[in-house]
Design a protein around this motif. Sequence first.
Motif, short mmCIF file in Angstrom:
data_model
loop_
_atom_site.label_atom_id
_atom_site.label_comp_id
_atom_site.label_asym_id
_atom_site.label_seq_id
_atom_site.Cartn_x
_atom_site.Cartn_y
_atom_site.Cartn_z
N PRO A 274 -32.43 -53.35 37.22
CA PRO A 274 -31.28 -52.44 37.05
C PRO A 274 -30.84 -52.10 35.63
CG PRO A 274 -30.49 -54.64 37.57
CD PRO A 274 -31.99 -54.70 37.63
N LEU A 275 -31.29 -52.82 34.59
CA LEU A 275 -30.66 -52.61 33.29
C LEU A 275 -30.91 -51.20 32.75
CD1 LEU A 275 -28.95 -53.72 31.05
CD2 LEU A 275 -31.00 -54.67 29.97
N LEU A 276 -32.16 -50.72 32.77
CA LEU A 276 -32.42 -49.38 32.25
C LEU A 276 -31.66 -48.31 33.01
CD1 LEU A 276 -33.82 -47.36 30.42
CD2 LEU A 276 -35.80 -47.41 31.96
N PRO A 277 -31.71 -48.25 34.36
CA PRO A 277 -30.92 -47.21 35.04
C PRO A 277 -29.42 -47.34 34.81
CG PRO A 277 -31.96 -48.71 36.62
CD PRO A 277 -32.57 -48.99 35.29
N ALA A 278 -28.93 -48.56 34.64
CA ALA A 278 -27.50 -48.72 34.34
C ALA A 278 -27.16 -48.11 32.99
CB ALA A 278 -27.13 -50.20 34.37
N LEU A 279 -28.02 -48.33 32.00
CA LEU A 279 -27.80 -47.73 30.69
C LEU A 279 -27.93 -46.21 30.75
CD1 LEU A 279 -29.78 -50.28 28.47
CD2 LEU A 279 -27.30 -50.02 28.60
N TRP B 10 -36.31 -44.84 22.98
CA TRP B 10 -36.62 -44.64 21.56
C TRP B 10 -35.79 -45.58 20.68
CZ3 TRP B 10 -37.37 -38.64 20.59
CH2 TRP B 10 -38.39 -38.19 21.42
N THR B 11 -34.54 -45.76 21.02
CA THR B 11 -33.71 -46.69 20.25
C THR B 11 -34.24 -48.11 20.39
OG1 THR B 11 -31.77 -45.28 20.58
CG2 THR B 11 -31.38 -47.55 19.86
N ALA B 12 -34.54 -48.49 21.62
CA ALA B 12 -35.06 -49.84 21.85
C ALA B 12 -36.40 -50.05 21.16
CB ALA B 12 -35.19 -50.09 23.35
N SER B 13 -37.19 -48.98 21.01
CA SER B 13 -38.49 -49.15 20.34
C SER B 13 -38.30 -49.57 18.89
CB SER B 13 -39.29 -47.85 20.43
OG SER B 13 -38.74 -46.84 19.60
N VAL C 156 -35.63 -51.20 17.75
CA VAL C 156 -35.13 -52.58 17.80
C VAL C 156 -36.27 -53.54 18.08
CG1 VAL C 156 -33.52 -54.15 18.94
CG2 VAL C 156 -32.86 -51.78 18.55
N ALA C 157 -37.20 -53.13 18.95
CA ALA C 157 -38.36 -53.96 19.24
C ALA C 157 -39.24 -54.12 18.00
CB ALA C 157 -39.17 -53.35 20.38
N ALA C 158 -39.49 -53.01 17.29
CA ALA C 158 -40.29 -53.08 16.07
C ALA C 158 -39.63 -54.00 15.05
CB ALA C 158 -40.47 -51.68 15.49
N TRP C 159 -38.31 -53.95 14.98
CA TRP C 159 -37.58 -54.84 14.07
C TRP C 159 -37.78 -56.30 14.48
CZ3 TRP C 159 -31.53 -54.39 13.22
CH2 TRP C 159 -31.16 -55.25 12.16
N GLY C 160 -37.65 -56.58 15.77
CA GLY C 160 -37.85 -57.95 16.24
C GLY C 160 -39.26 -58.43 16.02
N ILE C 161 -40.24 -57.56 16.27
CA ILE C 161 -41.63 -57.93 16.04
C ILE C 161 -41.87 -58.21 14.57
CG2 ILE C 161 -43.99 -57.00 16.08
CD1 ILE C 161 -43.13 -55.51 18.67
N TYR C 162 -41.31 -57.37 13.71
CA TYR C 162 -41.41 -57.63 12.27
C TYR C 162 -40.78 -58.97 11.91
CZ TYR C 162 -39.67 -57.76 7.50
OH TYR C 162 -39.34 -58.18 6.23
N ALA C 163 -39.60 -59.25 12.49
CA ALA C 163 -38.89 -60.50 12.17
C ALA C 163 -39.73 -61.71 12.53
CB ALA C 163 -37.54 -60.53 12.90
N VAL C 164 -40.40 -61.67 13.68
CA VAL C 164 -41.26 -62.79 14.08
C VAL C 164 -42.45 -62.90 13.13
CG1 VAL C 164 -42.79 -63.67 15.88
CG2 VAL C 164 -40.56 -62.71 16.50
N THR D 246 -40.10 -50.70 26.04
CA THR D 246 -39.49 -50.95 24.73
C THR D 246 -38.23 -51.78 24.85
OG1 THR D 246 -38.29 -48.84 24.86
CG2 THR D 246 -40.43 -48.83 23.75
N LEU D 247 -37.43 -51.53 25.88
CA LEU D 247 -36.21 -52.32 26.08
C LEU D 247 -36.56 -53.77 26.32
CD1 LEU D 247 -33.14 -52.40 26.43
CD2 LEU D 247 -33.47 -51.77 28.84
N PHE D 248 -37.54 -54.01 27.17
CA PHE D 248 -37.95 -55.38 27.45
C PHE D 248 -38.54 -56.05 26.22
CE2 PHE D 248 -41.23 -58.44 28.70
CZ PHE D 248 -40.45 -59.35 29.41
N THR D 249 -39.40 -55.33 25.49
CA THR D 249 -40.03 -55.92 24.31
C THR D 249 -38.98 -56.25 23.24
OG1 THR D 249 -42.04 -54.66 24.74
CG2 THR D 249 -41.82 -55.62 22.56
#
Length: 399
Positions: free
Chosen positions: A99-104, A125-128, A130-138, A171-174
């Motif tokens: 439900p998270l994506l349809p709720a958003l 697109w926004t989550a992508s 944020v995901a790229a940022w998190g991947i970079y951080a790791v 992207t949201l999940f990643t």
Amino acid sequence: MPELTRAVPTAPAPPRAPRRERVTTALRAAAPALQAYAAVRLLGLLVLAAAAGVAGKDPHTLLSARWDSLWYARVATQGYGYEALTPDGAVHSNLAFFPLLPALERGISEITPLSVPDAGLLVSWTASLVAAWGIYAVGARLHGRRAGVLLAALWGAYPTAFVQSMAYTETLFTALAAWAVYAVLTERWIAAGTLAVFAGLTRPSAVAVVAAIAIPAAVTLVRAYRGGSRPRELVREHGRMLLGVLLAPLGWLAYVLYVAVRNGSLFAYFEVQGQWGNGFDGGRALAGFVWQNLTTNVFAGLGLCAALALVLWLLWLLVRQRQPLPVVVFTAAMVFVSLVGAGYFGSRPRLMMPAFPLLLPAALALVRLWRARAAAVLAAAAAASAAYGAFTLLGPGPP
């Protein structure tokens, strides 16, 4: 009498920077990764737009209103309860979609002029980023900033990375998974558990995020117990870690229980998945698909075997390179849940896409190259990904 030793006052710890300042500093450090990722994905969108123009198709519709995007939009506008009957008599229920994506999508469409499909694109697109940022951080935490930048860019050039630009949940999940792994690496257990809750409301594969939290926590507790700590001491010393572990599965469990109550069956969610042909079969469908190709089209079968061997080899490299346990557990669990289902084989690479640490060995190899050569390899990968994305989106079948 001996002279008394005068106590020297210790210097007070420097005050911690405000949260906004810390986030700004971290974002500034991640800017090269976000720019590289955005450039790779922009190339994919430009190639898609050009190819769609030649084919007389609308790229916006291809990204926002195709395949699973339509199901998420229907949940956002109509809620749960919709079912479709396939030509072979199977019932496909929208309860299969978390439900998270349809709720958003619904929330954004109600407070902005955006339609539900466009709200889905905005989230994706926004989550992508944020995901790229998190991947970079790791990547940066494990192997330095350049490795983090290359890891984020490579994720944008993943073969099925065109899904990162669609109104899908990848992207949201990643984004949630990458930051959860980072939180475990930095021992922010409650943050990790909270992110896992939202991941569990996004995709069923959130069990991989839960495992990346629970297994390292269990190892920590076992080591402390063997070191002489008693159970009461373990709870006192590792209370935040235990709370994070307890939080982690709640999102996934909440939705599975919701479907169970709604349909009046404890295993209703798994029955819904089974109707879609996505039930757990231990890999029999995968083995059958590979064997079918080996016996009917040997080159395709050998290609599938090579691809699976590559994935297993990359997993082995993560272990051989002594990557941290949360990274290895998350990656292995993501690969496992992506391969043991009975669903359509063509979706396996997409389902595996959140397992971004699979790209760590490649990122580390690029770090060792001259910058010009690394840029050339990355550009070639981005171009191939863009071409494959346009070919797939303009084709008749699902990704």
